[in-house]
Design an enzyme around this catalytic site. Structure first.
Site, PDB file in Angstrom:
ATOM      1  N   CYS A 187      -1.092   8.407   3.396  1.00  0.00           N
ATOM      2  CA  CYS A 187      -0.789   6.924   3.516  1.00  0.00           C
ATOM      3  C   CYS A 187      -1.473   7.368   4.891  1.00  0.00           C
ATOM      4  O   CYS A 187      -0.614   7.580   6.029  1.00  0.00           O
ATOM      5  CB  CYS A 187      -0.294   6.579   3.350  1.00  0.00           C
ATOM      6  SG  CYS A 187      -1.597   5.105   3.011  1.00  0.00           S
ATOM      7  N   LEU A 209       0.861  -1.284   0.131  1.00  0.00           N
ATOM      8  CA  LEU A 209       0.142  -0.316   0.391  1.00  0.00           C
ATOM      9  C   LEU A 209       1.592   1.172  -0.046  1.00  0.00           C
ATOM     10  O   LEU A 209       0.998   1.868  -0.758  1.00  0.00           O
ATOM     11  CB  LEU A 209      -0.679  -0.202   1.419  1.00  0.00           C
ATOM     12  CG  LEU A 209      -1.416   1.050   1.582  1.00  0.00           C
ATOM     13  CD1 LEU A 209      -2.246   1.165   0.450  1.00  0.00           C
ATOM     14  CD2 LEU A 209      -1.813   1.295   2.870  1.00  0.00           C
ATOM     15  N   ASP A 210       1.769   1.597   1.123  1.00  0.00           N
ATOM     16  CA  ASP A 210       2.110   2.856   1.615  1.00  0.00           C
ATOM     17  C   ASP A 210       4.077   1.360   1.899  1.00  0.00           C
ATOM     18  O   ASP A 210       3.747   2.043   3.310  1.00  0.00           O
ATOM     19  CB  ASP A 210       1.936   3.710   2.232  1.00  0.00           C
ATOM     20  CG  ASP A 210       3.109   4.811   2.289  1.00  0.00           C
ATOM     21  OD1 ASP A 210       3.558   4.942   1.921  1.00  0.00           O
ATOM     22  OD2 ASP A 210       2.483   5.381   3.538  1.00  0.00           O
ATOM     23  N   PRO A 211       4.739   1.917   0.801  1.00  0.00           N
ATOM     24  CA  PRO A 211       4.565   1.918  -0.863  1.00  0.00           C
ATOM     25  C   PRO A 211       4.361   0.776  -1.207  1.00  0.00           C
ATOM     26  O   PRO A 211       4.312  -0.217  -0.636  1.00  0.00           O
ATOM     27  CB  PRO A 211       6.312   1.358  -0.316  1.00  0.00           C
ATOM     28  CG  PRO A 211       6.759   0.821   0.723  1.00  0.00           C
ATOM     29  CD  PRO A 211       6.220   0.678   1.601  1.00  0.00           C
ATOM     30  N   ASP A 259       1.223   4.007  -3.339  1.00  0.00           N
ATOM     31  CA  ASP A 259       1.804   5.171  -3.750  1.00  0.00           C
ATOM     32  C   ASP A 259       2.203   5.275  -5.159  1.00  0.00           C
ATOM     33  O   ASP A 259       2.087   6.677  -5.773  1.00  0.00           O
ATOM     34  CB  ASP A 259       1.694   5.765  -2.154  1.00  0.00           C
ATOM     35  CG  ASP A 259       3.439   5.322  -1.922  1.00  0.00           C
ATOM     36  OD1 ASP A 259       3.666   3.849  -2.293  1.00  0.00           O
ATOM     37  OD2 ASP A 259       3.697   5.482  -1.219  1.00  0.00           O
TER      38      ASP A 259
END
Length: 383
Positions: free
Chosen positions: A164, A130-132, A135
């Site tokens: 995030c 997700l993050d990273p 993004d």
């Protein structure tokens, strides 16, 4: 460099914590063989049963020697273990000529092994959660769109922000819900953050002290910088002719978070490692996560570019609430990671280091695939 090692079709998913979700189920549908490695074989079997995957993957008791003994050329190892353990797994992969994937940032220890992996024809996929992860896909897509309209050689100024956060779906007094280890959350807050503001590099020794309001779709959040944003200017391919007025990657929290967490910040200002570890245990006990809780993931990436004769703005927003079947965080981490593994299996990812999809074209492909599979997000021009 030798030829890329063909994928064997066997995937070893190592670790089954909070971020293991429907991505594992997806791979059970698409890979030839899945082995889930956990602390004990019984726990691995229990996780598979809880995900309705009993009989579709083989449970294993994880030790590094046990995993290494089962690796074959072309296998894929997916690490859901803490980041410090990735280097040992990658070393085993290089020896066995197996590919490697994780959702974490690239550590120096992993980076040191990339040349050997590339020379052996192996894929090292990182930063694919997700993050990273998502993004990066959003940012590459935005930069690609703006480059096409403004032109990479046209002098321009830009602002890129990427925020995030995992938060409770129903706000609570603590203004937070732990979706990963509390000690990791606290240590992230203790790490200085470097970013660009008003055209200059800035370092925040205490990132929470740089918290500011951030409004998304009419809702006010609190946002603060996280880690070192500056290297991502190059990673995202922003043209040298463009000058950054602001560039920050950071964390979103619910409005009121900074006030609610002031007692925690006081401890972070003065506590040593031992005290912070104890504080993490206290917070875990005081704010437990239950099966009835619902989490929410919010990710916002936006880009503003101003050239002498025109301006381009655009942004992506992902806002997902978990349900009875799966937490939002597990879905948002495991699905893009599984997608990356599928691209290892189909041979479309090259040997060497891959940080998710690293071009606008490949990011657009990944985003289209994630959207087709039900991960909802939106793109807007002129935000």
């Amino acid at each position: 460099m030798s030829e890329r090692v063909p994928a064997s079709g066997t995937v070893h998913w190592v670790g089954a914590g909070l971020s293991t979700g429907s991505g594992l189920a997806d791979l059970c549908e698409r890979a030839g063989q899945i082995r889930l490695w956990h602390r004990t074989e019984e726990r691995a079997a229990g996780v598979l049963a809880g995900l309705n995957l009993a009989g579709r993957a083989e449970p294993r008791a994880f030790t590094l020697p046990a995993l290494a003994a089962e690796l074959a050329p072309g296998d894929v190892v997916v690490s859901m273990l803490p980041a410090p353990e990735h280097a040992g797994l990658l070393s085993a992969c290089v020896r066995a000529r197996a590919h490697f994937a994780c959702s974490s940032y690239v550590s120096p220890e992993v980076l040191d092994q990339v040349p050997a992996a590339r020379a052996a024809g192996l894929v090292v996929l990182t930063e694919a959660g997700l993050d990273p992860g998502i993004d990066h896909l959003f940012a590459h897509s935005l930069v690609g769109r703006a480059r096409a309209e403004i032109g990479p050689d046209t002098p321009a100024a830009y602002r890129l922000t990427s925020y995030c956060g995992g938060v409770p779906a129903v706000p609570n007094a603590f203004r937070y819900r732990f979706s990963w280890a509390p000690l990791g959350v606290l240590n992230a807050l203790r790490a200085p953050a470097r970013y660009v503001e008003d055209g200059a590099e800035v370092t925040a020794a205490r990132p929470w002290e740089a918290t500011r309001p951030h409004v998304l779709a009419g809702e006010t959040f609190e946002a603060y910088p996280n880690r070192d944003s500056v290297p991502f200017v190059e990673q995202y391919g922003l043209p040298a002719a463009w000058t950054p007025r602001a560039f920050v990657r950071g964390t979103l929290r619910l409005d009121g978070w900074r006030e609610a967490w002031e007692p925690v910040f006081e401890e972070l200002r003065t506590g040593d490692d031992e005290r912070i570890a104890a504080l993490a245990r206290e917070l875990a006990a005081a704010h437990p996560t239950t099966d009835a809780d619902r989490d929410r993931v919010v990710l916002s990436v936006s880009l503003w570019v101003e050239a002498p004769d025109r301006t381009w703005t655009g942004g992506y927003l992902l806002d997902l609430v978990g349900d009875e079947e799966e937490p939002a965080m597990a879905r948002c981490v495991s699905r893009p990671l599984a997608l990356g593994v599928r691209h290892i299996l189909d041979g479309s990812l090259p040997a060497g280091l891959n940080r998710a999809a690293e071009t606008a074209a490949r990011s657009a492909l990944w985003l289209a695939e994630l959207s087709d599979e039900g991960l909802d997000f939106s793109f807007r021009r002129d935000i």
